[in-house]
Design a protein around this motif. Sequence first.
Motif, PDB file in Angstrom:
ATOM      1  N   PRO A  10       4.815  13.001  -0.012  1.00 21.74           N
ATOM      2  CA  PRO A  10       3.904  13.247  -1.064  1.00 21.74           C
ATOM      3  C   PRO A  10       4.696  14.158  -2.256  1.00 21.74           C
ATOM      4  O   PRO A  10       4.318  14.249  -3.317  1.00 21.74           O
ATOM      5  CB  PRO A  10       2.782  14.100  -0.577  1.00 21.74           C
ATOM      6  CG  PRO A  10       2.756  13.437   0.955  1.00 21.74           C
ATOM      7  CD  PRO A  10       4.121  13.320   1.405  1.00 21.74           C
ATOM      8  N   GLU A  11       5.504  14.945  -1.747  1.00 23.26           N
ATOM      9  CA  GLU A  11       6.131  15.959  -2.630  1.00 23.26           C
ATOM     10  C   GLU A  11       7.102  15.130  -3.639  1.00 23.26           C
ATOM     11  O   GLU A  11       7.170  15.462  -5.025  1.00 23.26           O
ATOM     12  CB  GLU A  11       7.117  16.947  -1.985  1.00 23.26           C
ATOM     13  CG  GLU A  11       6.374  17.702  -0.939  1.00 23.26           C
ATOM     14  CD  GLU A  11       5.904  19.071  -1.258  1.00 23.26           C
ATOM     15  OE1 GLU A  11       6.339  19.626  -2.421  1.00 23.26           O
ATOM     16  OE2 GLU A  11       5.449  19.653  -0.539  1.00 23.26           O
ATOM     17  N   VAL A  12       7.814  14.023  -3.197  1.00 22.73           N
ATOM     18  CA  VAL A  12       8.500  13.138  -3.925  1.00 22.73           C
ATOM     19  C   VAL A  12       7.534  12.339  -4.731  1.00 22.73           C
ATOM     20  O   VAL A  12       8.010  12.457  -6.072  1.00 22.73           O
ATOM     21  CB  VAL A  12       9.325  12.262  -2.781  1.00 22.73           C
ATOM     22  CG1 VAL A  12       9.984  11.162  -3.744  1.00 22.73           C
ATOM     23  CG2 VAL A  12      10.378  13.052  -2.235  1.00 22.73           C
ATOM     24  N   LYS A  33       6.221  14.312  -7.976  1.00 14.70           N
ATOM     25  CA  LYS A  33       7.346  14.517  -8.847  1.00 14.70           C
ATOM     26  C   LYS A  33       7.185  13.429  -9.936  1.00 14.70           C
ATOM     27  O   LYS A  33       7.596  13.320 -11.124  1.00 14.70           O
ATOM     28  CB  LYS A  33       8.717  14.706  -8.474  1.00 14.70           C
ATOM     29  CG  LYS A  33       8.722  16.575  -7.637  1.00 14.70           C
ATOM     30  CD  LYS A  33      10.226  16.796  -7.423  1.00 14.70           C
ATOM     31  CE  LYS A  33      10.249  18.275  -6.987  1.00 14.70           C
ATOM     32  NZ  LYS A  33      10.701  17.990  -5.576  1.00 14.70           N
ATOM     33  N   ARG A  34       7.313  11.993  -9.179  1.00 18.30           N
ATOM     34  CA  ARG A  34       7.425  10.842  -9.982  1.00 18.30           C
ATOM     35  C   ARG A  34       6.149  10.852 -10.860  1.00 18.30           C
ATOM     36  O   ARG A  34       6.272  10.394 -12.162  1.00 18.30           O
ATOM     37  CB  ARG A  34       7.470   9.615  -9.058  1.00 18.30           C
ATOM     38  CG  ARG A  34       8.888   9.588  -8.386  1.00 18.30           C
ATOM     39  CD  ARG A  34       8.839   8.334  -7.307  1.00 18.30           C
ATOM     40  NE  ARG A  34       9.643   8.386  -6.420  1.00 18.30           N
ATOM     41  CZ  ARG A  34       9.738   7.443  -5.350  1.00 18.30           C
ATOM     42  NH1 ARG A  34       8.628   6.555  -5.031  1.00 18.30           N
ATOM     43  NH2 ARG A  34      10.786   7.133  -4.561  1.00 18.30           N
ATOM     44  N   ILE A  35       4.989  11.069 -10.388  1.00 18.33           N
ATOM     45  CA  ILE A  35       3.765  11.015 -11.013  1.00 18.33           C
ATOM     46  C   ILE A  35       3.803  12.091 -12.445  1.00 18.33           C
ATOM     47  O   ILE A  35       3.279  11.628 -13.307  1.00 18.33           O
ATOM     48  CB  ILE A  35       2.445  11.075 -10.219  1.00 18.33           C
ATOM     49  CG1 ILE A  35       2.489  10.214  -9.334  1.00 18.33           C
ATOM     50  CG2 ILE A  35       1.132  11.289 -11.151  1.00 18.33           C
ATOM     51  CD1 ILE A  35       1.400  10.640  -8.177  1.00 18.33           C
ATOM     52  N   ASP A  36       4.267  13.161 -12.118  1.00 18.59           N
ATOM     53  CA  ASP A  36       4.377  14.177 -13.250  1.00 18.59           C
ATOM     54  C   ASP A  36       4.975  13.831 -14.478  1.00 18.59           C
ATOM     55  O   ASP A  36       4.855  14.618 -15.188  1.00 18.59           O
ATOM     56  CB  ASP A  36       5.110  15.468 -12.564  1.00 18.59           C
ATOM     57  CG  ASP A  36       4.063  16.604 -11.692  1.00 18.59           C
ATOM     58  OD1 ASP A  36       2.882  16.013 -11.732  1.00 18.59           O
ATOM     59  OD2 ASP A  36       4.643  17.432 -10.993  1.00 18.59           O
ATOM     60  N   THR A  37       5.766  12.860 -14.409  1.00 18.12           N
ATOM     61  CA  THR A  37       6.758  12.293 -15.527  1.00 18.12           C
ATOM     62  C   THR A  37       5.441  11.384 -16.372  1.00 18.12           C
ATOM     63  O   THR A  37       5.737  11.156 -17.591  1.00 18.12           O
ATOM     64  CB  THR A  37       7.826  11.566 -15.333  1.00 18.12           C
ATOM     65  OG1 THR A  37       7.413  10.247 -14.656  1.00 18.12           O
ATOM     66  CG2 THR A  37       8.713  12.272 -14.450  1.00 18.12           C
ATOM     67  N   GLU A  83       0.892  -1.327   0.058  1.00 15.05           N
ATOM     68  CA  GLU A  83      -0.148  -0.172   0.083  1.00 15.05           C
ATOM     69  C   GLU A  83       0.835   1.098   0.073  1.00 15.05           C
ATOM     70  O   GLU A  83       2.016   1.456   0.295  1.00 15.05           O
ATOM     71  CB  GLU A  83      -0.856   0.067   1.331  1.00 15.05           C
ATOM     72  CG  GLU A  83      -1.911  -0.934   1.613  1.00 15.05           C
ATOM     73  CD  GLU A  83      -3.321  -0.517   0.593  1.00 15.05           C
ATOM     74  OE1 GLU A  83      -3.203   0.513   0.085  1.00 15.05           O
ATOM     75  OE2 GLU A  83      -4.105  -1.362   0.362  1.00 15.05           O
ATOM     76  N   GLY A  84       0.274   2.187  -0.494  1.00 16.08           N
ATOM     77  CA  GLY A  84       1.107   3.583  -0.373  1.00 16.08           C
ATOM     78  C   GLY A  84       0.244   4.655  -1.477  1.00 16.08           C
ATOM     79  O   GLY A  84      -0.632   4.150  -2.159  1.00 16.08           O
ATOM     80  N   ILE A  85       0.620   6.000  -1.253  1.00 15.40           N
ATOM     81  CA  ILE A  85      -0.060   6.863  -1.981  1.00 15.40           C
ATOM     82  C   ILE A  85       0.701   6.567  -3.655  1.00 15.40           C
ATOM     83  O   ILE A  85       1.502   5.876  -3.843  1.00 15.40           O
ATOM     84  CB  ILE A  85       0.354   8.420  -1.777  1.00 15.40           C
ATOM     85  CG1 ILE A  85       1.725   8.674  -1.546  1.00 15.40           C
ATOM     86  CG2 ILE A  85      -0.327   8.589  -0.236  1.00 15.40           C
ATOM     87  CD1 ILE A  85       2.204  10.251  -1.305  1.00 15.40           C
ATOM     88  N   ASP A  86      -0.128   7.490  -4.555  1.00 18.22           N
ATOM     89  CA  ASP A  86       0.363   7.418  -5.837  1.00 18.22           C
ATOM     90  C   ASP A  86       1.718   7.802  -5.923  1.00 18.22           C
ATOM     91  O   ASP A  86       2.148   8.745  -5.505  1.00 18.22           O
ATOM     92  CB  ASP A  86      -0.637   8.166  -6.879  1.00 18.22           C
ATOM     93  CG  ASP A  86      -2.080   7.556  -6.769  1.00 18.22           C
ATOM     94  OD1 ASP A  86      -2.335   7.264  -7.878  1.00 18.22           O
ATOM     95  OD2 ASP A  86      -2.635   7.822  -5.930  1.00 18.22           O
ATOM     96  N   GLY A  87       2.535   7.062  -6.982  1.00 19.63           N
ATOM     97  CA  GLY A  87       4.174   7.267  -6.996  1.00 19.63           C
ATOM     98  C   GLY A  87       4.854   6.824  -6.140  1.00 19.63           C
ATOM     99  O   GLY A  87       6.060   6.853  -6.075  1.00 19.63           O
ATOM    100  N   LEU A 120      -1.039  17.192  -5.979  1.00 22.09           N
ATOM    101  CA  LEU A 120      -0.241  17.063  -4.696  1.00 22.09           C
ATOM    102  C   LEU A 120      -1.198  17.324  -3.307  1.00 22.09           C
ATOM    103  O   LEU A 120      -1.168  16.649  -2.232  1.00 22.09           O
ATOM    104  CB  LEU A 120       0.755  18.337  -4.518  1.00 22.09           C
ATOM    105  CG  LEU A 120       1.668  18.218  -3.129  1.00 22.09           C
ATOM    106  CD1 LEU A 120       2.438  17.013  -3.081  1.00 22.09           C
ATOM    107  CD2 LEU A 120       2.464  19.664  -3.445  1.00 22.09           C
ATOM    108  N   GLU A 121      -2.188  18.266  -3.234  1.00 17.29           N
ATOM    109  CA  GLU A 121      -3.017  18.607  -2.257  1.00 17.29           C
ATOM    110  C   GLU A 121      -3.881  17.172  -2.016  1.00 17.29           C
ATOM    111  O   GLU A 121      -3.791  16.979  -0.674  1.00 17.29           O
ATOM    112  CB  GLU A 121      -4.174  19.596  -2.730  1.00 17.29           C
ATOM    113  CG  GLU A 121      -4.698  20.254  -1.680  1.00 17.29           C
ATOM    114  CD  GLU A 121      -3.933  20.613  -0.480  1.00 17.29           C
ATOM    115  OE1 GLU A 121      -4.404  20.166   0.647  1.00 17.29           O
ATOM    116  OE2 GLU A 121      -2.831  21.130  -0.453  1.00 17.29           O
TER     117      GLU A 121
END
Length: 225
Positions: free
Chosen positions: A142-144, A147-151, A17-21, A161-162
Amino acid sequence: MHSINTDELKKRFIVIEGIDGAGTTTQMNLLAGSLRARGLSCVTTAEPTTSPIGMLIRSVLSGKNEAAPSTVAHLFAADRNEHLYGKEGIAQKVEEGALVISDRYVLSSLAYQGVTCGPEIPWQLNSRFPAPGLTLLFEVDPEVCIKRIDTRSNKEIYETLEFQKRVHDMYAVMADRLEQQGWHIERINADGDIETVRQRIEAVVFAFLGVPSCGITGSASRLHS
Ligand code: TMP
């Protein structure tokens, strides 16, 4: 009622489990590879699934279709029910002796739909699903992750992010709540390069399974007993 052997599930069902990215999919595949290399019969799976219900969920996540947050919570629960109890589902695979690793399960609904609907609807919808033997909760800033998802080219509606910050906090609250219900949850520091994180995960999973970190013997008999 569904018949499911919860003792077998406790031995052979692991969830990531974990947030996206957060890297759950990458690490699940690496873990499965390591376990197979040690001779274990290991099946990987994910939620939302590729079933018709899972595809409907994907169409909502992509923004193509709209549905009320509580409807989405029900869809995830329906998809999970099929994932567990349907043909070739988790219950069947575990009964057949495989170790099943799922990328997401109940805790995802408690965290994500906990944010979109408030905690009680997902809690009620998911209260009858059995606990896995082990849940790995990846912890990454989440900031990290964003950045991964943005690609990625195809963004889903939750990938801001929010929202991810709120899901991150809800994961912490809901993991504590599940632990109080007897769930075995291990928090993994998933910030770092893929190899470092892989080693952290293997240490936890091998200990859980009783698999020696080097060598091929011993573990398989336990899993297939
Ligand atoms: P993923 O395939 O990249 O993991 O994306 C699945 C998305 O669905 C992710 O944003 C998490 C979300 N999700 C929920 O909101 N509730 C759930 O119960 C599950 C399984 C996933």
